[in-house]
Design a protein around this motif. Structure first.
Motif, mmCIF file in Angstrom:
data_model
loop_
_atom_site.group_PDB
_atom_site.id
_atom_site.type_symbol
_atom_site.label_atom_id
_atom_site.label_comp_id
_atom_site.label_asym_id
_atom_site.label_seq_id
_atom_site.Cartn_x
_atom_site.Cartn_y
_atom_site.Cartn_z
ATOM 1 N N ASP A 1 18.578 -1.744 -9.579
ATOM 2 C CA ASP A 1 18.682 -0.679 -10.335
ATOM 3 C C ASP A 1 17.642 0.407 -9.726
ATOM 4 O O ASP A 1 16.678 -0.138 -8.909
ATOM 5 N N LYS A 2 17.457 1.633 -10.083
ATOM 6 C CA LYS A 2 16.693 2.458 -9.867
ATOM 7 C C LYS A 2 15.296 2.399 -10.517
ATOM 8 O O LYS A 2 15.386 2.506 -11.821
ATOM 9 N N TYR A 3 14.148 2.260 -9.761
ATOM 10 C CA TYR A 3 12.847 2.291 -10.627
ATOM 11 C C TYR A 3 12.102 3.653 -10.547
ATOM 12 O O TYR A 3 11.958 3.946 -9.310
ATOM 13 N N ASN A 4 11.653 4.136 -11.769
ATOM 14 C CA ASN A 4 11.205 5.535 -11.412
ATOM 15 C C ASN A 4 9.797 5.483 -12.127
ATOM 16 O O ASN A 4 9.674 5.331 -13.222
ATOM 17 N N PRO A 5 8.614 5.247 -11.313
ATOM 18 C CA PRO A 5 7.301 5.002 -11.743
ATOM 19 C C PRO A 5 7.012 6.206 -12.421
ATOM 20 O O PRO A 5 7.468 7.448 -12.321
ATOM 21 N N LEU B 1 -22.009 15.284 -9.786
ATOM 22 C CA LEU B 1 -21.471 14.554 -10.776
ATOM 23 C C LEU B 1 -20.149 14.941 -11.069
ATOM 24 O O LEU B 1 -19.603 15.959 -10.804
ATOM 25 N N ASP B 2 -19.368 13.706 -11.108
ATOM 26 C CA ASP B 2 -17.842 13.888 -11.251
ATOM 27 C C ASP B 2 -17.205 13.101 -12.500
ATOM 28 O O ASP B 2 -17.778 11.741 -12.702
ATOM 29 N N LEU B 3 -16.601 13.597 -13.382
ATOM 30 C CA LEU B 3 -15.873 13.014 -14.398
ATOM 31 C C LEU B 3 -14.365 13.276 -14.376
ATOM 32 O O LEU B 3 -14.005 14.600 -14.252
ATOM 33 N N SER B 4 -13.419 12.208 -14.333
ATOM 34 C CA SER B 4 -12.239 12.446 -14.368
ATOM 35 C C SER B 4 -11.556 11.477 -15.329
ATOM 36 O O SER B 4 -12.008 10.476 -15.552
ATOM 37 N N TYR B 5 -10.229 11.902 -15.620
ATOM 38 C CA TYR B 5 -9.437 11.153 -16.635
ATOM 39 C C TYR B 5 -7.972 11.272 -16.257
ATOM 40 O O TYR B 5 -7.534 12.338 -15.577
ATOM 41 N N ARG B 6 -7.252 10.099 -15.772
ATOM 42 C CA ARG B 6 -5.880 9.794 -15.167
ATOM 43 C C ARG B 6 -4.910 9.258 -16.413
ATOM 44 O O ARG B 6 -5.071 8.306 -16.967
ATOM 45 N N HIS B 7 -4.028 10.148 -16.682
ATOM 46 C CA HIS B 7 -2.910 9.625 -17.649
ATOM 47 C C HIS B 7 -1.676 9.342 -17.214
ATOM 48 O O HIS B 7 -1.183 10.104 -16.294
ATOM 49 N N TYR B 8 -1.002 8.167 -17.301
ATOM 50 C CA TYR B 8 0.273 7.821 -16.613
ATOM 51 C C TYR B 8 1.288 7.960 -17.633
ATOM 52 O O TYR B 8 1.333 7.431 -18.935
ATOM 53 N N MET B 9 2.496 8.308 -17.458
ATOM 54 C CA MET B 9 3.815 8.276 -18.103
ATOM 55 C C MET B 9 4.237 6.938 -17.879
ATOM 56 O O MET B 9 3.903 6.354 -17.036
ATOM 57 N N ALA B 10 5.259 6.611 -18.749
ATOM 58 C CA ALA B 10 5.987 5.478 -18.656
ATOM 59 C C ALA B 10 6.891 5.037 -17.345
ATOM 60 O O ALA B 10 7.362 5.990 -17.067
ATOM 61 N N ASP B 11 6.881 3.880 -16.831
ATOM 62 C CA ASP B 11 7.807 3.639 -15.791
ATOM 63 C C ASP B 11 9.130 3.414 -16.495
ATOM 64 O O ASP B 11 9.078 2.861 -17.596
ATOM 65 N N LYS B 12 10.380 3.592 -15.543
ATOM 66 C CA LYS B 12 11.480 3.513 -16.454
ATOM 67 C C LYS B 12 12.559 2.852 -15.340
ATOM 68 O O LYS B 12 12.407 2.980 -13.970
ATOM 69 N N VAL B 13 13.371 2.060 -15.779
ATOM 70 C CA VAL B 13 14.348 1.398 -15.034
ATOM 71 C C VAL B 13 15.941 1.833 -15.553
ATOM 72 O O VAL B 13 15.992 1.451 -16.941
#
Length: 180
Positions: free
Chosen positions: A26-30, A51-63
Motif C-alpha cells: 500500500d501507499k504510505y502518506n506521511p 532565543l528561539d521558540l518553535s512549535y511543529r504540528h503534524y498531520m495524520a499519516d495515511k495508508v
C-alpha cells in the motif's frame, strides 16, 4: 531590527508525499507538517543572546486514505549566549524539547495514547574557540543531552528509560585571505 535587537518569525508548511514501503504494498502518506518559529538576538558589544521558540504540528499519516498514526506536536525552546574576547570566543547553549502524545489507529479512528510514549530532551552545550592567526581558528566543543523516560511503567513493553549522552569534539577552521 534595531540597534541592539534582531527578531523575526517564520511560518512553514512541509508537504510530505506518499511512498510504497513494500514491493506491491500500500501507499504510505506521511502527514504534512506546519511549523512556526520566533527568534530574537540581543547584542551588546561583543556579546549576544539568541532565543528561539518553535512549535511543529503534524498531520495524520495515511495508508490508502485511512488515518493510521499522528505524531504529537513538538515545542522547542533554545537559548544561546555568545561572547567574543580579543582572540577567543565562548558560547553556551541551553535547549529543551517537549513532545506531545501521539495518536494511533484504534478501531476505525485515531485516538490519543493513554500515556505519552515520547520523551522530553534537554541539551546543554558549549564551545570555546581561539583564533590562532587571522586565518585559522581552533575550537573545543562539549555537550550533554538527557532524554527523560516516557510516561509508561517500567514493566510495559512501551517503556523507554532515561538516557544521557556526553559528547566532546574539536574543530579547525581556515578562512582564505579573501575571506571566502
Amino acid at each position: 531590527a534595531n540597534e541592539w535587537l534582531l527578531y523575526g518569525a517564520t511560518l512553514s508548511y512541509n508537504l510530505n508525499g506518499p511512498f510504497t514501503y513494500l514491493e506491491d504494498g500500500d501507499k504510505y502518506n506521511p502527514g504534512d507538517e506546519i511549523a512556526i518559529q520566533g527568534s530574537a538576538t540581543a547584542q551588546q558589544g561583543d556579546a549576544a543572546l539568541d532565543l528561539d521558540l518553535s512549535y511543529r504540528h503534524y498531520m495524520a499519516d495515511k495508508v490508502e486514505g485511512t488515518e493510521v498514526f499522528k505524531s504529537g506536536g513538538v515545542l522547542s525552546v533554545v537559548a544561546t549566549g555568545r561572547k567574543q574576547f580579543n582572540k577567543a570566543g565562548v558560547a553556551l547553549t541551553l535547549a529543551h524539547i517537549m513532545r506531545n502524545k501521539n495518536s494511533v489507529l484504534f478501531g476505525s479512528s485515531l485516538e490519543s495514547e493513554d500515556k505519552n510514549s515520547n520523551s522530553d530532551k534537554s541539551v546543554i552545550s558549549g564551545t570555546f574557540a581561539y583564533r590562532l592567526s587571522s586565518q585559522v581558528t581552533a575550537s573545543l566543543l562539549a555537550g550533554y543531552r538527557t532524554l527523560s523516560a516516557n510516561d509508561y511503567e517500567s514493566s510495559s513493553t512501551n517503556f523507554f528509560g532515561k538516557s544521557d549522552v556526553v559528547s566532546f569534539g574539536g574543530g579547525l577552521e581556515y578562512a582564505a585571505p579573501d575571506q571566502r
